[in-house]
Design a protein around this motif. Structure first.
Motif, mmCIF file in Angstrom:
data_model
loop_
_atom_site.group_PDB
_atom_site.id
_atom_site.type_symbol
_atom_site.label_atom_id
_atom_site.label_comp_id
_atom_site.label_asym_id
_atom_site.label_seq_id
_atom_site.Cartn_x
_atom_site.Cartn_y
_atom_site.Cartn_z
ATOM 1 N N GLU A 26 0.855 -1.181 0.000
ATOM 2 C CA GLU A 26 0.000 0.000 0.000
ATOM 3 C C GLU A 26 0.891 1.230 0.000
ATOM 4 O OE1 GLU A 26 -2.443 -0.378 3.415
ATOM 5 O OE2 GLU A 26 -3.719 -1.940 2.576
ATOM 6 N N GLY A 27 0.588 2.190 -0.842
ATOM 7 C CA GLY A 27 1.389 3.401 -0.898
ATOM 8 C C GLY A 27 2.428 3.339 -2.001
ATOM 9 N N GLY A 28 3.064 4.473 -2.270
ATOM 10 C CA GLY A 28 3.994 4.594 -3.383
ATOM 11 C C GLY A 28 5.250 3.771 -3.266
ATOM 12 N N ARG A 29 5.745 3.534 -2.045
ATOM 13 C CA ARG A 29 6.993 2.803 -1.869
ATOM 14 C C ARG A 29 6.771 1.345 -1.470
ATOM 15 N NH1 ARG A 29 10.344 3.452 1.700
ATOM 16 N NH2 ARG A 29 12.271 3.234 0.486
ATOM 17 N N ALA A 30 5.576 0.849 -1.691
ATOM 18 C CA ALA A 30 5.220 -0.478 -1.183
ATOM 19 C C ALA A 30 6.149 -1.563 -1.713
ATOM 20 C CB ALA A 30 3.768 -0.800 -1.534
ATOM 21 N N ASP A 31 6.336 -1.599 -3.027
ATOM 22 C CA ASP A 31 7.185 -2.645 -3.604
ATOM 23 C C ASP A 31 8.618 -2.540 -3.086
ATOM 24 O OD1 ASP A 31 5.128 -3.747 -5.037
ATOM 25 O OD2 ASP A 31 5.588 -2.680 -6.893
ATOM 26 N N ARG A 32 9.128 -1.323 -2.999
ATOM 27 C CA ARG A 32 10.496 -1.127 -2.517
ATOM 28 C C ARG A 32 10.634 -1.568 -1.063
ATOM 29 N NH1 ARG A 32 14.630 1.897 -4.438
ATOM 30 N NH2 ARG A 32 13.249 2.860 -5.968
ATOM 31 N N GLU A 33 9.612 -1.306 -0.244
ATOM 32 C CA GLU A 33 9.676 -1.694 1.166
ATOM 33 C C GLU A 33 9.695 -3.210 1.325
ATOM 34 O OE1 GLU A 33 6.353 0.263 2.835
ATOM 35 O OE2 GLU A 33 7.341 2.233 2.977
ATOM 36 N N VAL A 34 8.920 -3.912 0.527
ATOM 37 C CA VAL A 34 8.947 -5.376 0.583
ATOM 38 C C VAL A 34 10.320 -5.895 0.166
ATOM 39 C CG1 VAL A 34 7.953 -7.498 -0.362
ATOM 40 C CG2 VAL A 34 6.454 -5.591 0.207
ATOM 41 N N GLU A 35 10.889 -5.309 -0.867
ATOM 42 C CA GLU A 35 12.234 -5.710 -1.311
ATOM 43 C C GLU A 35 13.263 -5.471 -0.212
ATOM 44 O OE1 GLU A 35 12.977 -3.469 -4.813
ATOM 45 O OE2 GLU A 35 11.430 -4.491 -6.006
ATOM 46 N N GLU A 36 13.158 -4.353 0.477
ATOM 47 C CA GLU A 36 14.109 -4.041 1.547
ATOM 48 C C GLU A 36 13.977 -5.015 2.708
ATOM 49 O OE1 GLU A 36 13.251 0.001 2.447
ATOM 50 O OE2 GLU A 36 14.350 0.810 0.710
ATOM 51 N N ARG A 37 12.737 -5.389 3.051
ATOM 52 C CA ARG A 37 12.539 -6.382 4.114
ATOM 53 C C ARG A 37 13.203 -7.694 3.736
ATOM 54 N NH1 ARG A 37 6.804 -4.981 3.618
ATOM 55 N NH2 ARG A 37 6.446 -3.117 4.882
ATOM 56 N N GLY A 63 10.685 -12.490 -5.289
ATOM 57 C CA GLY A 63 10.774 -11.452 -6.308
ATOM 58 C C GLY A 63 9.531 -11.374 -7.172
ATOM 59 N N ARG A 64 8.646 -12.373 -7.050
ATOM 60 C CA ARG A 64 7.387 -12.359 -7.793
ATOM 61 C C ARG A 64 6.301 -11.821 -6.868
ATOM 62 N NH1 ARG A 64 9.115 -17.712 -9.008
ATOM 63 N NH2 ARG A 64 7.551 -18.510 -7.553
ATOM 64 N N PRO A 65 5.921 -10.568 -6.997
ATOM 65 C CA PRO A 65 4.922 -9.988 -6.093
ATOM 66 C C PRO A 65 3.599 -10.740 -6.184
ATOM 67 C CG PRO A 65 6.013 -8.278 -7.372
ATOM 68 C CD PRO A 65 6.412 -9.582 -7.979
ATOM 69 N N VAL A 66 2.989 -10.946 -5.060
ATOM 70 C CA VAL A 66 1.678 -11.590 -5.004
ATOM 71 C C VAL A 66 0.652 -10.507 -4.747
ATOM 72 C CG1 VAL A 66 0.247 -13.304 -3.858
ATOM 73 C CG2 VAL A 66 2.694 -13.709 -4.136
ATOM 74 N N ARG A 67 -0.086 -10.184 -5.751
ATOM 75 C CA ARG A 67 -1.059 -9.091 -5.625
ATOM 76 C C ARG A 67 -2.447 -9.696 -5.457
ATOM 77 N NH1 ARG A 67 1.740 -4.547 -6.759
ATOM 78 N NH2 ARG A 67 3.611 -4.766 -8.037
ATOM 79 N N ARG A 68 -2.714 -10.089 -4.252
ATOM 80 C CA ARG A 68 -4.020 -10.661 -3.929
ATOM 81 C C ARG A 68 -4.760 -9.726 -2.988
ATOM 82 N NH1 ARG A 68 -3.128 -16.225 -4.384
ATOM 83 N NH2 ARG A 68 -2.081 -16.467 -6.385
#
Length: 396
Positions: A26-37, A63-68
């Motif tokens: 959620e939010g603009g940096r969501a994908d980056r935050e998951v990668e950082e975790r 690395g494959r985002p799950v968008r559910r």
């Protein structure tokens, strides 16, 4: 809660790598935050000696985002020899993302988060058929969409006047009913094959009513009707999803309440339910457990039940080492009780229910039994309440 998703881990060779990660997007940096975790957890596993090949497999999977819709957490369990064995989505994100390696997978807390899931299908119905959507709770790589189109296409009730109007109306109603029967048959087959916990029906009111009426007994017991869904464009998706969430929350509460009421009813009344660590271990060893009841505090490790002894077989479990030695069990080891109880419950197809603090069994664990006999522990009614003495902390 069903524990089928953990079954693939039984009998596997250690060490186990367990990843529990917040995948909220959620939010603009969501994908980056998951990668950082994940990058931080990757370093932790690398320092713990995780093989490069397994790290690469985990990199690829995460690395494959799950968008559910509703996905907040992800639990992955793997072994060095076989790679990823479990990849599961959960609705509640872990408080802290973690990655561990050990002789057993760390699954009790993951199960607590998983308890928020309800394995369900959403069925959007109109008078010609239905769209059936399964969103993949909880396998991260399993989601599917099926369409059932009825073979009867006289679906418009057109006003023609005269005697022909009645014939057209009758043909239309007959077509609606036949199409509804085909949708119901598909759902009956899905229930027999995949055993979802809920069927959420929405769409055209008349068609929904016809489908619900045509369902078999098992599927009808799982059906929940909500408003706002549609096969066509124009539906307010956010409002509909809110309706679905409210229906699933009711299913979760009903599922938990059904078990706790049964546990409380039978506890201390002839052996159909037991509490205390020693008694739960006893009935697990005999394969008597229908549902393991665990305090949510135990899963969160704010209250801990101690440790038990186990052998290679999940039914080889006892409070003391001497007890298993007397039975001739070899390869003994001591495990946190939270791990060993869950392992044994899975092996005998038991379910798992988390109890809130005010309804927690004695010592944080209890069991509802499939059967009992003269050897089953029998407790007094007062033993349901938990002891007030403090316990030492033991990490699972």
């Amino acid at each position: 809660m069903k524990l089928d998703w953990i079954r693939p881990l039984l009998g596997r060779k250690a060490p186990f790598t367990t990843v529990s990660i917040d995948v909220t997007r959620e939010g603009g940096r969501a994908d980056r935050e998951v990668e950082e975790r994940w990058r931080s957890l990757h370093r932790t596993l690398e320092e713990a000696g995780t093989p490069t090949s397994l790290l690469s497999e985990l990199d690829e999977a995460l690395g494959r985002p799950v968008r559910r819709p509703g996905a907040r957490g992800r639990v992955i369990v793997a072994t060095d020899d076989e790679g990823i064995l479990v990849d599961r989505l959960v609705r509640v994100a872990p408080v802290t993302s973690t990655a561990t390696r050990g002789s057993v997978p760390e699954l009790l807390l993951a199960s607590l988060y998983g308890d928020e899931n309800v394995d369900h299908v959403v069925v959007l119905v109109d008078r010609s058929g239905a769209d059936i959507v399964r969103q993949g709770w909880g396998a991260a790589d399993v989601a599917w969409h099926a369409t059932v189109e009825g073979g009867h296409d006289e679906i418009e009730n057109v006003r023609a006047g005269g005697t022909s109007e009645g014939r057209i109306e009758n043909r239309a109603i007959d077509s609606w009913e036949r199409n509804a029967e085909e949708v119901a048959a598909a759902l009956d087959g899905l229930v027999a094959r995949d055993a979802p916990e809920a069927i959420v029906l929405s769409g055209d009111k008349r068609a929904v009513s016809l489908v619900e009426a045509a369902l078999g007994q098992r599927a009808k017991a799982l059906a929940v009707v909500v408003q706002g869904g549609s096969r066509g464009p124009g539906a307010k998706e956010s409002a509909f999803q809110q309706q679905v969430e409210e229906a699933l929350e009711a299913c979760r509460a009903k599922r938990r309440e059904r078990v706790l009421e049964k546990f409380e009813e039978h506890h201390g009344k002839g052996g159909r339910a037991v509490s205390s660590l020693a008694d739960v271990v006893d009935v697990l060893r005999k394969g008597q457990v229908e549902e393991l009841v665990v305090s949510a505090e135990v899963a969160q490790q704010t209250v801990v039940t101690g440790s038990v002894w186990v052998g290679d077989d999940p039914f080889e479990i006892a409070v003391s080492r001497a007890e298993l030695e007397d039975l001739g069990v070899e390869n003994l080891r001591e495990l946190p009780a939270s791990v060993a109880l869950l392992r044994s419950a899975i092996a005998q197809d038991a379910g798992l229910t988390f109890a809130p603090a005010e309804r927690s069994p004695r010592e944080g664990v209890g069991a509802l039994l499939r059967w009992h006999d003269a050897t089953t522990p029998r407790e007094g009614l007062t033993s349901l309440s938990r002891p007030t003495a403090p316990k030492a902390t033991v990490n699972a």
